[in-house]
Design a protein around this motif. Structure first.
Motif, PDB file in Angstrom:
ATOM      1  N   ALA A   1     -16.625  57.697 -15.275  1.00 37.10           N
ATOM      2  CA  ALA A   1     -16.972  56.397 -14.688  1.00 37.10           C
ATOM      3  C   ALA A   1     -18.116  56.549 -13.693  1.00 37.10           C
ATOM      4  N   ALA A   2     -18.033  57.569 -12.848  1.00 37.09           N
ATOM      5  CA  ALA A   2     -19.076  57.784 -11.840  1.00 37.09           C
ATOM      6  C   ALA A   2     -20.412  58.135 -12.490  1.00 37.09           C
ATOM      7  N   LEU A   3     -20.367  59.012 -13.478  1.00 33.20           N
ATOM      8  CA  LEU A   3     -21.603  59.437 -14.140  1.00 33.20           C
ATOM      9  C   LEU A   3     -22.262  58.274 -14.880  1.00 33.20           C
ATOM     10  N   SER A   4     -21.451  57.464 -15.535  1.00 28.85           N
ATOM     11  CA  SER A   4     -21.998  56.303 -16.241  1.00 28.85           C
ATOM     12  C   SER A   4     -22.658  55.340 -15.262  1.00 28.85           C
ATOM     13  N   LEU A   5     -21.991  55.100 -14.143  1.00 30.85           N
ATOM     14  CA  LEU A   5     -22.544  54.168 -13.152  1.00 30.85           C
ATOM     15  C   LEU A   5     -23.845  54.701 -12.555  1.00 30.85           C
ATOM     16  N   TRP A   6     -23.934  56.007 -12.364  1.00 32.24           N
ATOM     17  CA  TRP A   6     -25.162  56.551 -11.774  1.00 32.24           C
ATOM     18  C   TRP A   6     -26.294  56.619 -12.791  1.00 32.24           C
ATOM     19  N   PHE A   7     -26.022  57.235 -13.945  1.00 33.68           N
ATOM     20  CA  PHE A   7     -27.093  57.446 -14.920  1.00 33.68           C
ATOM     21  C   PHE A   7     -27.581  56.140 -15.543  1.00 33.68           C
TER      22      PHE A   7
END
Length: 202
Positions: free
Chosen positions: A62-68
Motif C-alpha cells: 500500500a505504501a509503495l503504491s501510494l508513493w510510486f
C-alpha cells in the motif's frame, strides 16, 4: 496532482507502542512461575510474529503504491518507521537491494519525476493499488504491525529470563523440556537463555 500525506490518518505510533508495551509487561510481570511466564511469553511472541508476517507485505504494498504511483509524501510517518528504513523499502522494491540508489543518475540530490517513478515501479513489478483503498487501509495495517512489534519486543526479555531460570536451580529443566512447553525448538531455547545470561553479565 500528488496527494498530501495529511489526507491519510497518521497513527499515534508512540502511544500505541507504549500501551502495547505496558500491557505486555503488566501481564507477564504478574505471572510468578517461570514455566507459566515462559509459556505465555512464547504465545505473545508467536502471535506477534504471525500478525507481522500477515500484514507487513500488505502494508508495504500500500505504501509503495501510494508513493510510486500517486506521489504521496510523508508515508514514513504513517508507517511509523524511520526515514532511512522507508528509503530502504523503496530501494528494495525497485532493485532488490536496500542500499541501491533510486536517484536518477545516482545523484543524491536528484529526484525522480512522477513519470520516472511510475515507469520504475512498473518495470520492477510494484503492484498499483487503488489509491483510495490503499489510503484507507494503510494506517490500520501500519498500526497493527507496530503494535505487534512492540508486544514482541516487550515479551522477549521475559521469555529469555524465564528460559534461563528454568535451566537453573531449583528447576534444572532441559532445553528439550522448555522447548515443548513453549512450542518451540531446543536451539531457540538455548539462544534466548544465552541472551538472558549475557544481559545478566554471565
Amino acid at each position: 496532482m500528488p496527494a498530501a500525506h495529511h489526507k491519510l490518518t497518521v497513527p499515534d505510533h508512540k502511544t500505541l507502542r507504549a500501551e502495547a508495551t505496558s500491557q505486555v509487561k503488566e501481564e507477564l510481570g504478574k505471572i510468578a512461575r517461570p514455566d507459566d511466564r515462559f509459556k505465555r511469553a512464547c504465545e505473545i511472541v508467536q502471535q506477534a510474529d504471525l500478525e507481522i508476517a500477515a500484514h507487513t507485505e500488505e502494508r508495504n504494498q500500500a505504501a509503495l503504491s501510494l508513493w510510486f504511483y500517486d506521489g504521496v509524501r510523508g508515508l514514513d510517518k504513517v508507517l511509523g518507521i524511520l526515514p532511512n528504513a522507508y528509503s530502504e523499502m523503496r530501494r528494495f522494491a525497485l532493485h532488490g537491494d536496500k542500499k541501491a540508489t533510486i536517484n536518477p543518475g545516482g545523484d543524491l540530490n536528484a529526484r525522480m519525476t512522477a513519470e520516472e517513478r511510475i515507469a520504475a515501479a512498473q518495470k520492477a513489478g510494484v503492484p498499483r493499488l487503488d489509491s483510495d483503498e490503499a489510503s484507507d487501509r494503510l494506517p490500520a495495517l501500519a498500526a497493527t504491525v507496530a503494535v505487534a512489534a512492540a508486544r514482541r519486543k516487550a515479551a522477549m526479555p521475559f521469555l529469555q529470563d524465564a528460559a534461563l531460570a528454568l535451566t537453573e536451580d531449583p528447576y534444572g529443566w532441559s532445553t528439550d523440556r522448555i522447548a515443548k512447553l513453549g512450542n518451540t525448538t531446543p536451539k531457540y531455547v538455548r539462544d534466548v537463555k544465552n541472551k538472558a545470561a549475557k544481559r545478566r553479565g554471565h
